[in-house]
Write a protein that holds these residues in place. Sequence first.
Motif: not given
Length: 405
Positions: A142-147, A151-156, A201-211, A233-237
Motif C-alpha cells: 500500500p505504500l508503493t508507487d509504480k510510476t 536503476g542500479l549504480l555501477q561505479s563510483e 528511481v527516476q522519471t522517464e526523462d532521467g530525473r532521479i527522485e530517490g536512492y 520518490g520514497q514510494k518508488g523506492l
Amino acid sequence: MEFRIATAADTKAVENLWDYCFENKEDPFFQYYFNKAYEPEHTMVGYDGTLLASMVHLRQYTLNVRGALVPVSYMVGVATDPVARRGGIGGQLLTASLEELKKRGQGITILMPSKAAFYQQYGWELYAHQWVQTLSLEDLRPLTDKTLHFGLLQSEDEWTKLAPVYEKYTAGLSGYAVRGEKEWRRLLGSFFAEGVRVAYVQTEDGRIEGYAVYRLGAEEIPVTEFVYTSRRGQKGLLNYLYNHRSQGSSIRWNEGMQDESYIFHPNGKTGHTTMPYMMSRIVDVATAMASVPVHIDAHWQNQPGVVDGKYTFTMGVKDSLATWNEGTYEVTIHADGHVEAVKTADEVKADVQVVSEVGALSLILMGRMTASELLFEGKVCGEKAVIAMLNRVYPKQKTYINEWW
C-alpha cells in the motif's frame, strides 16, 4: 600512558587492535578501510610501554550546522585493549583527542555511540536520532508507487547521480555531512567493497527522485541510507524493494526524524522505533560559538538588551573533562549573526546570567534543543530574559546525519 598522533610505524598495531575489537582482517570493510581510507595522521593512539592500549580514528568531515560549514572530527573506532580496560584509559584518550582537536582549531566533534551513557558522562550529547522503520515486504504494497523507473549504480563515477538528491533531501536541515566528490567516492567505494547495492528511481526523462543503499543475503533486508526528493520518490523506492519478496521477508530502513510519512502507514502500531544515532561535543567554547551563526530576525534591533546592534551577556560553562572550557564567558551576539565568546575567568562566577553544561551548549548550537527545553531538563539555568534571547537566536532545527564512519 603516552598519547600521540599515529605514524606509519603504528599501522600494524592499529590494524591488530581494530581486528580484535571490530571487523577481522578478512572482512571486506577492514580490507577497504586500511587499504583505501585509513589515515594515521588523523588517528590518536595511546601506548602503555610498547602496548597499543587505546586508539580513536579522527575522520575529517565538514558539517552544515545552521547553514554554516563547520570542520569537525568524527571519532570512530574508539577501542581499548582488554588488558587495559576499566582503568580510566577511555577518558584519558578522549581528553588527549580533544586537546589535539583544539590545537587544530576545531570547535566541535561528533561520534556515533555504541552506548550513549559512556560518552554522556564526558560531555557528549545526542544531537541526531533516526527513524528505524521495519515492515514485512508484503505490507509494503500500500505504500508503493509504480510510476518511476529503476536503476542500479555501477561505479563510483556515478556519484553525480546521487549528489543532487542528497543535497535536496538535506536542504534546511542541521548537523548533516557535506559531501563533495571525495566524500562520495569514499562512501561508494566502501559500499562496492562490501557488496552493498545502491538503487535509484527516476522519471522517464532521467530525473532521479530517490536512492536506497541496501544489502541482500538475509531474510530482513537492511537499508542504511534512504534518500528522496519527493513522496513519490520514497514510494518508488519502496516499490523497488517490494519486488524483492523472493529474496527476503521484511525490510528495515533508516531515515531522518524529519520524515512524517509514518502517519499514513496502514498499520502504525508496529515497526516504528527511534535510534540514537549521533552525538556532538564542544571541543572549544569560543571556537564553537564563533563557527555557528545565530538567527537575527527583523525585530532584533528592538529587543530589550540590544544596544548598537549587539547583545551581550555572561555565561558560565561546566566541563569536567576539557577543563579549558570550564569558566565564565562574556558572549556578544552581533547583528550580522556572528558570536564572540571571550573567557573572563577559569571558574563559573556566582553572578553569571546563564549557566550551561558543555553538552547542553552543543545541543543548542546544533539545533537539537532550545535553551528553554534544556532549562526544563536541568542542564541550563539562568535569567529568564537571557534564556528567551537564546531561544530567539538559536531556534530549534531539524537535525540529521547518516555517516557511519
